[in-house]
Every structure is written in structure tokens, then in C-alpha cells.
Design an enzyme around this catalytic site. Structure first.
Site, PDB file in Angstrom:
ATOM      1  N   CYS A 152     -27.827  -8.224 -11.705  1.00  0.00           N
ATOM      2  CA  CYS A 152     -27.178  -6.213 -12.183  1.00  0.00           C
ATOM      3  C   CYS A 152     -26.679  -6.411 -12.966  1.00  0.00           C
ATOM      4  O   CYS A 152     -25.247  -7.163 -14.152  1.00  0.00           O
ATOM      5  CB  CYS A 152     -25.886  -6.492 -11.279  1.00  0.00           C
ATOM      6  SG  CYS A 152     -24.815  -4.647 -10.827  1.00  0.00           S
ATOM      7  N   CYS A 172     -31.443  -1.714 -14.192  1.00  0.00           N
ATOM      8  CA  CYS A 172     -31.185  -1.373 -13.004  1.00  0.00           C
ATOM      9  C   CYS A 172     -31.911  -2.424 -12.400  1.00  0.00           C
ATOM     10  O   CYS A 172     -32.821  -1.995 -12.132  1.00  0.00           O
ATOM     11  CB  CYS A 172     -30.363  -0.012 -12.250  1.00  0.00           C
ATOM     12  SG  CYS A 172     -29.936   0.255 -11.003  1.00  0.00           S
TER      13      CYS A 172
HETATM   14  N1  DGL Z   1     -28.013  -2.987  -9.632  1.00  0.00           N
HETATM   15  C1  DGL Z   1     -26.880  -2.241 -10.055  1.00  0.00           C
HETATM   16  C2  DGL Z   1     -27.674  -2.507 -11.525  1.00  0.00           C
HETATM   17  O1  DGL Z   1     -28.667  -3.401 -12.344  1.00  0.00           O
HETATM   18  C3  DGL Z   1     -26.504  -1.675 -10.036  1.00  0.00           C
HETATM   19  C4  DGL Z   1     -26.394  -0.295  -8.800  1.00  0.00           C
HETATM   20  C5  DGL Z   1     -25.296  -0.055  -8.533  1.00  0.00           C
HETATM   21  O2  DGL Z   1     -24.107  -0.006  -7.327  1.00  0.00           O
HETATM   22  O3  DGL Z   1     -24.973   1.847  -8.760  1.00  0.00           O
HETATM   23  O4  DGL Z   1     -27.340  -1.923 -12.680  1.00  0.00           O
END
Ligand code: DGL
Length: 270
Positions: A74, A187
Site C-alpha cells: 500500500c 496506489c
Molecule cells: N491501496 C492503497 C494505496 O496503495 C490505499 C487505498 C486507500 O485505502 O485509500 O495507496
């Protein structure tokens, strides 16, 4: 030889394509996936709040699962909490996710790079540093696409193809209008719709992500510590959540990625 699991963590389902990349490189490793559904989404929280929940949730999962390595799949969590997590668990290798600005800058022909990230990550100073370090000769156009995060997490299976195309087209529009020929998926959720984003962006535009680099880093660190699982196929991995038990959508994601589903870690703020 070490049969402890590798823990792959995200706020939701975004880390699953990373888990897949790790599994295809290291098929003998037992993989535990944790989606922090109880605190989703991270992209609408402050940096401080993301740091707090990541330390809480990952700390609990480490205590329970005793992994030999953790992947924070993430970007928002890595930017806000990686340093604190490493300080909390100094003996545990922890791999973060870094937006793939460098490969995008190296391959862009137009010298314009688009970055798609969460609302929080798109304005994080960490991104400024990366751009400065790796893409100073290029123009970098950013777009926070929090609605695309929600779409992937909640609607990916139920939405029509037209709806999917529309949300992807909206996300890439300003980047394409600026002349970007590389779109960095900063993301992890966006990897689930990478093909749709590339198609919406049009000919000559490619998406770039950090999956393979993260998987290679995992292999390097396990090898260096002589902690690889050894030969043979691993047991089926497992997807767990925080908060309420996994819903039908989460169960479909688990199935798509060949994982068992549940049980929840529960409400960790209680
Ligand atoms: N998947 C996440 C990222 O790579 C965050 C998504 C979220 O929870 O807003 O930033």
C-alpha cells in the site's frame, strides 16, 4: 529453510496483485494476506492517523501470525508508516511499496509522466522527493483518484463494463490531456484495473507499477537471511480482514486470487 508465512498487507484488496507477483516468483512460500477493511480507506485519512492504524493492525497481525517478512503493499501506508513500523519491529524485514517514478521517467518518450494515487498520497512530500530524485527532467502531473479506490474495493465485480470504463477514463483524462505517455499506478488498488486504465488512456500510453520490484526484493531478503521456504508448493494462502467478517465481495476477491477467506481479526480499536 523457514516455513513461517510472508504477510502481505493493505487497507483493502489493493495488495492482492502484489501477492500474486510474489507467489509466481516464490511458489513455495506460505502467504497470509491482511486487508484492513475496518479502517478502509486510508487515502482520506491524515498521515498521522494512517501511521497509527497501520502500527496497530500490522503489530497485531505480526504478534498472531509470526511472519518472517512483511510486505506493506500500500503506497499510502508505506509513505506514512514504514519508518515507524521498522522501528517497532527492528528484527523483521519489512518491504514497502514505492511509486514507480524511476522506471516511468526512464522510459517516457514525451517526458510527461502521470501519477495516479490516493487523495492523501498524491500530496505527500515523499512523492515530491521521488520526483526530484528520479524525474527532475520530466513534467510530472498528479491526480488523486479516491473514487477509483472505492470503485475497485466495492464495485469491481458488480459494475457494468461501461461503468468501469467511465471511472477509468475520468481518472486518466487530465494526465492524457497533459501529454503523459506513462501513468504510474501509485496506489495498489489501481493494478486491478490496469488494463482498463491503459485502454482509456489510448495508444502509446503505458501504466507502470512496482509489483515485480517488490517480489524481487522479497526474494532477495529471504535468500539473504537463508529464510526461503525451500522446495515444494505452499499451502493455499489466506485472506483475512479487520472489522466485520469478510463480505461477499471480499470472498470473491479471495477466490479470484486462489486464497482461503477469513476469519476476521475483529475490531482492533476496541
Ligand atoms: N491501496 C492503497 C494505496 O496503495 C490505499 C487505498 C486507500 O485505502 O485509500 O495507496
Amino acid at each position: 529453510m523457514n516455513r513461517s508465512p510472508v504477510l502481505v498487507f493493505d487497507s483493502g484488496v489493493g495488495g492482492l496483485p502484489y501477492l500474486e507477483a510474489i507467489r509466481s516468483l516464490l511458489p513455495s512460500e506460505r502467504l497470509e494476506y491482511l486487508a484492513d477493511s475496518g479502517h478502509f480507506p486510508y487515502g482520506l485519512k491524515t498521515r498521522k492517523e494512517v501511521e497509527r492504524v497501520v502500527r496497530l493492525v500490522v503489530g497485531r497481525a505480526i504478534a498472531e501470525l509470526r511472519p518472517k517478512l512483511v510486505v506493506v503493499a500500500c503506497n499510502t501506508a508505506s509513505q506514512a508508516a514504514l519508518a515507524a513500523l521498522r522501528a517497532d519491529h527492528p528484527d523483521l524485514p519489512i518491504v514497502g511499496t514505492v511509486p514507480a517514478i524511476k522506471p516511468a521517467a526512464e522510459t517516457s518518450l514525451t517526458r510527461v509522466i502521470g501519477v495516479l494515487a490516493t487523495a492523501a498520497a498524491v500530496k505527500d512530500p515523499y512523492l515530491d522527493e521521488l520526483v526530484e530524485r528520479h524525474a527532475s527532467g520530466a513534467r510530472v502531473v498528479r491526480k488523486g483518484a479516491q473514487e477509483l479506490v472505492a470503485f475497485v474495493e466495492k464495485r469491481l465485480f458488480d459494475a457494468t463494463e461501461d461503468e468501469r470504463r467511465a471511472v477509468c477514463a475520468e481518472a486518466v483524462a487530465p494526465l492524457v490531456a497533459a501529454g503523459a505517455d506513462r501513468i504510474v499506478l501509485a496506489c495498489t488498488h489501481f493494478l486491478h484495473v490496469a488494463a482498463d486504465l491503459a485502454e482509456a488512456a489510448g495508444k502509446g500510453v503505458e501504466t507502470v507499477d512496482s509489483r515485480v520490484g517488490v517480489a524481487r526484493r522479497v526474494e532477495f531478503l529471504l535468500r539473504e537471511r537463508e529464510a526461503l521456504a525451500g522446495a515444494g508448493e505452499a499451502a493455499r494462502g489466506r485472506l483475512r480482514v479487520t472489522g466485520p467478517e469478510p463480505d461477499a465481495t471480499m470472498a470473491r476477491f479471495a477466490e479470484r486470487f486462489g486464497l482461503e477467506c477469513g476469519p476476521s481479526f475483529g475490531d482492533l480499536d476496541a
